[in-house]
Design an enzyme around this catalytic site. Structure first.
Site, PDB file in Angstrom:
ATOM      1  N   PRO A 151       0.929  -1.311   0.039  1.00 53.84           N
ATOM      2  CG  PRO A 151      -0.641  -1.695   1.627  1.00 53.84           C
ATOM      3  CD  PRO A 151       0.315  -2.031   1.131  1.00 53.84           C
ATOM      4  CE1 TYR A 152       5.195   5.543   3.135  1.00 53.40           C
ATOM      5  CE2 TYR A 152       7.079   4.034   2.312  1.00 53.40           C
ATOM      6  CZ  TYR A 152       6.625   5.340   2.875  1.00 53.40           C
ATOM      7  OH  TYR A 152       7.292   6.398   3.180  1.00 53.40           O
TER       8      TYR A 152
END
Ligand SMILES: NC(=O)c1ccc[n+]([C@@H]2O[C@H](COP(=O)([O-])OP(=O)(O)OC[C@H]3O[C@@H](n4cnc5c(N)ncnc54)[C@H](OP(=O)(O)O)[C@@H]3O)[C@@H](O)[C@H]2O)c1
Length: 288
Positions: A151-152
């Site tokens: 996600p990051y």
């Protein structure tokens, strides 16, 4: 006077960037999320500093901050908007709740995008002042997507690509958009990983995720200083011809040059071995 907005001023890279820019004689607006942090920073920086209170998910509060800045800078324009604030939503994608992914993007990508839109009128050239610049604190994770940081990495890749497109769109205005991509930096962000990654517990990825968290802690303790990133921000704001991106790995060859040059499938295998993600691992796990 040079006026600069820095988001995420309460801690880490943002706090040191505020300190660095004040030391260079700039007037700094620092975004925080609580009035307690606003008071703390006003005590720390009694001159040439104004706190702005907003969350990157709150468009109304972000718009109100523009009014506050405009009232102080008057006829000047803004020298820089530093999109620094960010969070990490860690964990295996297979088990990631969609709302967590959405929140990752709200903070790391959509919030900075909205700020670029809102602050555009203040960044434009005014009188003899050159146009302001936008500096985004992206990450090397935008370039190398590690397991459990999906996600990051995705949010930072999106932020970096927005910066490239925006730089081209803002060409007629002369507004430079610069990407800074740090590797590991000694800040508290690593301490937020474990509490935010509970969805991996009890899954096939539990052991691998634990190894990842240990290595993240190990690297953080040996990482770059936040001051060194603040110095890059200053360069990006002041160099006559800033680079498009400043890559800041904490070890140039082992943490950037070699992994980014290796064939991707070889890097897959090396990472799988390190994190216990080889197929044998699952076989052993399922053997009664
Ligand atoms: N440290 C690293 O190894 C590293 C490496 C590459 C890139 N970066 C990037 O550098 C930037 C700064 O990170 P850091 O290491 O300095 O982390 P940090 O010490 O955890 O600071 C993060 C800052 O972002 C703020 N923030 C978090 N969520 C927010 C929200 N919803 N709205 C507004 N502000 C919010 C925090 O405010 P609160 O105090 O209110 O939470 C804090 O001021 C981030 O974008 C990060 O992705 C860090």
């Amino acid at each position: 006077m040079k006026y600069i907005v820095v988001t995420g001023a309460s801690a880490g890279i943002g706090l040191e960037t505020v300190r660095f820019l004040l030391g260079k004689g700039c007037y700094v607006f620092g975004s925080v999320r609580t009035t307690a942090d606003a008071d703390r920073l006003t005590g720390l920086f009694p001159e040439n500093f104004t706190p702005l209170v907003f969350d990157l998910t709150d468009d109304v509060a972000m718009a109100a901050s523009v009014e506050q800045v405009a009232a102080i800078i008057g006829e000047s324009n803004l020298t820089g908007l530093i999109n620094n604030a960010g969070i990490v939503v860690p964990g295996p994608i297979l088990h990631l709740p969609k709302e967590k992914m959405r929140h990752q993007f709200e903070v790391n990508t959509f919030g900075p995008m909205v700020l670029c839109q809102l602050y555009f009128p203040l960044l434009k050239k005014k009188g003899n002042n050159p146009p302001g610049r936008i500096v985004n604190i992206s990450s090397l994770s935008a370039e190398i997507a590690l397991p459990f940081m999906g996600p990051y990495s995705a949010s930072k890749r999106a932020l970096s690509n927005l910066a490239h497109a925006l730089r081209r769109e803002f060409y007629p205005y002369g507004i430079q958009v610069v990407d800074i991509q740090p590797g590991r930096v000694k800040t508290g962000i690593v301490d937020t990983l474990a509490p935010n990654a509970s969805h991996f517990i009890g899954t096939d990825f539990e052991a691998g995720m634990k190894r990842y968290l240990e290595s993240a802690q190990y690297l953080r303790d040996r990482g770059l200083s936040p001051e060194s990133i603040a110095a890059s921000v200053y360069k990006a704001l002041h160099e006559a011809r800033p680079r498009l991106r400043y890559v800041k790995p904490y070890r140039y060859f082992s943490r950037w040059k070699i992994p980014s040059s290796l064939p991707a499938r070889l890097l897959d295998r090396i990472l799988a071995k390190r994190l216990g993600l080889l197929p044998e691992y699952l076989k052993n796990k399922n053997t009664p």
